[in-house]
Design an enzyme around this catalytic site. Sequence first.
Site, PDB file in Angstrom:
ATOM      1  N   GLU A 283      -2.557  -2.398 -12.734  1.00  0.00           N
ATOM      2  CA  GLU A 283      -1.757  -1.271 -12.268  1.00  0.00           C
ATOM      3  C   GLU A 283      -0.783  -1.843 -11.249  1.00  0.00           C
ATOM      4  OE1 GLU A 283      -2.445   3.127 -10.356  1.00  0.00           O
ATOM      5  OE2 GLU A 283      -3.424   1.433  -9.436  1.00  0.00           O
TER       6      GLU A 283
ATOM      7  N   ASP B 123      -6.872  -2.266 -10.142  1.00  0.00           N
ATOM      8  CA  ASP B 123      -6.369  -1.093  -9.422  1.00  0.00           C
ATOM      9  C   ASP B 123      -5.425  -1.434  -8.263  1.00  0.00           C
ATOM     10  OD1 ASP B 123      -6.824   1.878  -8.835  1.00  0.00           O
ATOM     11  OD2 ASP B 123      -7.340   1.004  -6.906  1.00  0.00           O
TER      12      ASP B 123
HETATM   13  O1  TEU Z   1      -3.844   4.381  -7.973  1.00  0.00           O
HETATM   14  C1  TEU Z   1      -2.922   3.749  -7.116  1.00  0.00           C
HETATM   15  C2  TEU Z   1      -1.670   4.482  -6.957  1.00  0.00           C
HETATM   16  O2  TEU Z   1      -0.682   3.915  -6.513  1.00  0.00           O
HETATM   17  C3  TEU Z   1      -1.741   5.902  -7.309  1.00  0.00           C
HETATM   18  O3  TEU Z   1      -2.578   6.370  -6.316  1.00  0.00           O
HETATM   19  C4  TEU Z   1      -0.549   6.753  -7.313  1.00  0.00           C
HETATM   20  O4  TEU Z   1       0.331   6.467  -6.276  1.00  0.00           O
HETATM   21  C5  TEU Z   1      -1.052   8.173  -7.149  1.00  0.00           C
HETATM   22  O5  TEU Z   1      -2.091   8.378  -8.071  1.00  0.00           O
HETATM   23  C6  TEU Z   1       0.047   9.147  -7.425  1.00  0.00           C
HETATM   24  O6  TEU Z   1      -0.498  10.429  -7.444  1.00  0.00           O
HETATM   25  C7  TEU Z   1      -5.105   3.849  -8.073  1.00  0.00           C
HETATM   26  C8  TEU Z   1      -6.021   4.716  -8.918  1.00  0.00           C
HETATM   27  O7  TEU Z   1      -5.516   4.792 -10.210  1.00  0.00           O
HETATM   28  C9  TEU Z   1      -6.169   6.045  -8.270  1.00  0.00           C
HETATM   29  O8  TEU Z   1      -6.962   6.914  -9.037  1.00  0.00           O
HETATM   30  C10 TEU Z   1      -6.784   5.843  -6.921  1.00  0.00           C
HETATM   31  O9  TEU Z   1      -6.818   7.071  -6.233  1.00  0.00           O
HETATM   32  C11 TEU Z   1      -6.013   4.831  -6.083  1.00  0.00           C
HETATM   33  O10 TEU Z   1      -5.703   3.655  -6.809  1.00  0.00           O
HETATM   34  C12 TEU Z   1      -6.848   4.374  -4.925  1.00  0.00           C
HETATM   35  O11 TEU Z   1      -7.860   3.541  -5.391  1.00  0.00           O
END
Ligand code: TEU
Length: 604
Positions: A306, A248
């Site tokens: 990610e 993540d």
């Molecule tokens: O997402 C990281 C991230 O960069 C995203 O938050 C993106 O910018 C955002 O969803 C746009 O709307 C990860 C996870 O996938 C997400 O669900 C989490 O909220 C976030 O990390 C924090 O852990």
Amino acid sequence: MAQDLWLSSILSSQQLSPLCTYIVIALLNIFGLESLSLSKQKEDSSMEKKWWHGKVAYQIYPKSFCDSNGDGVGDIQGIISKLDYLKDLGVEIVWLSPCFKSPFVDQGYDISDYQDIDPIFGTMEDFDELLAKAKERGISIILDLVINHCSSEHEWFKKACADPNCEEAKYFFIKKSKDGKLPDNLRSYFGGSVWEKLPGHEDEDLYYLHYFAKQQPDLNWYYEPLREKLFDMINFWLDKGVAGFRVDAIMNIAKDLSFPGLPADGADGMCSANKMTAKLSDQAATFLYEMNDKTFKPHDGLSVAEAFGVNQESLANYIGDNGFFSTIFDFSARELNEKYPAYYRYRPVTIDKWREAVFAAQNRANPIGFLCPIIENHDEPRGVSYYLPTHARTPDGAKAFAAVNVLLRGMPFIYQGQEIGMTNTKFNSIYEFDDLNAKDNYKVALEAGLTETQALDILNIESRDHARTPMLWDDSKNAGFSSAAVTWLKVHQDYHKLNVAAQKDDPNSVLSFYKQLIALRKSPEYKELFTYGDFQALDPVADYVVPFARVLDGKTVYVIANFEDSPVSYGVNADSKILLSSKEVQLQDGTLTIPAVACVVVAL
Ligand code: TEU
């Protein structure tokens, strides 16, 4: 290059004291040695074969997949009850979004205990049962590795608050103000400053850093003992039999330890934290090589990151044979809107823009490694509703999009519900949303002068909650997801018709088409081609056509998805063979005629 390797190895050395690490990283920050990550480039074009190559993966959002105990929230026993469904679909790798102990401020992406299962999902015994039963069906489970931050309820953070001089306080970034101002001017992903007063010390000049919600304090990767704790935790799960992790928000671990901030990009005088992350992206490489060497590599584990905004020069470090991840998601289409972090500033991404971005990413990855093609995930609206023209937001559109997703080069991830063609849910009021990001964006839109109706309309296009509404299993109460009176998030309005039961025995359904695509991808005749074959872009012939070829050892297959509202013609060889199509496609004298909103797969 030699210098890069030297830096990589000293930074990953266990003998290096935390102070030295700080100094080396500070020097990197000062001199901007961005070439650090350019070490370990792939030197030849042959690819090392891995156990996960050729497999199709599936993402489960545990809160919304299947509720076995009637509390309105999905759980592990619910997932176990659907393993045969997943096997039948043809998926062999399943990613579970976080199921660890959490206060669920950000739906489990705020972890308070990395080595326990949250009771809302079940117990560790349930999890062990899931691992074993999945294995019996040839399915590998990967978990979600949320290690840029933990929860403010984690015992590390509680100890840090109780005594800011204790060992655990070093796991976080705790700073004093600068000239009477916050340590820097970065804006968190979920709104407001990234700095918050340290709880319990409100009268003192002490702030902690959080790139996401304030209940998600960032972890200090520059402190070696913290890294070791995280690596031990990863090994705990890999030793247990987990096949790997989705990683993540990982690029955010790189920080400029002088906290200089950036020029404002909004009227609030702040700048989005993701701009700092983009600036420092190459610096995370050192830590990620170390993590791979100490965890994934010895276990032959799968890591799917990610990672936003990876440039061509660094790509081999991420996904090459000697890269620090196995593979990364292809967010190139999503990134078109990440430039506009506030939802109300979004620009529609039509399928031609999607094609340009994704094809460019495929070309970049071709000589290096695999990306993971996606249509959507738990952070995005449903792709059929978002990227396709209005006339194609239908089961036919979902099928044509499926062909692209499943047959592009890389390991496709299917997000739960995508395989039945789920579209966006209709939310009638701000109170029907759950996501903190939706609520923040609603507020930001109102502050920017939009009316409540306009702000709601934007959320109905952009919100992450579209992907998070319950999986639609049948036409009974709550779509068969749960027997509860109320589910944690509303159920999609079309569930009476749009559900698994309605599709599973219908040979023309979206679900049946996904099964056929996955079976074709894995068929003995085409498996090598769809796994290792190059990607080649084909002439689009019209705006809303997505055509590409997969090529291996003189064997060529065309995949053509037509999202136009009229038929298109496409030239192929006279003796070409149609392998699969979503509607009847004519092939005459080497010309295909593909109906509106349809796709075809052709062997040349
Ligand atoms: O997402 C990281 C991230 O960069 C995203 O938050 C993106 O910018 C955002 O969803 C746009 O709307 C990860 C996870 O996938 C997400 O669900 C989490 O909220 C976030 O990390 C924090 O852990």
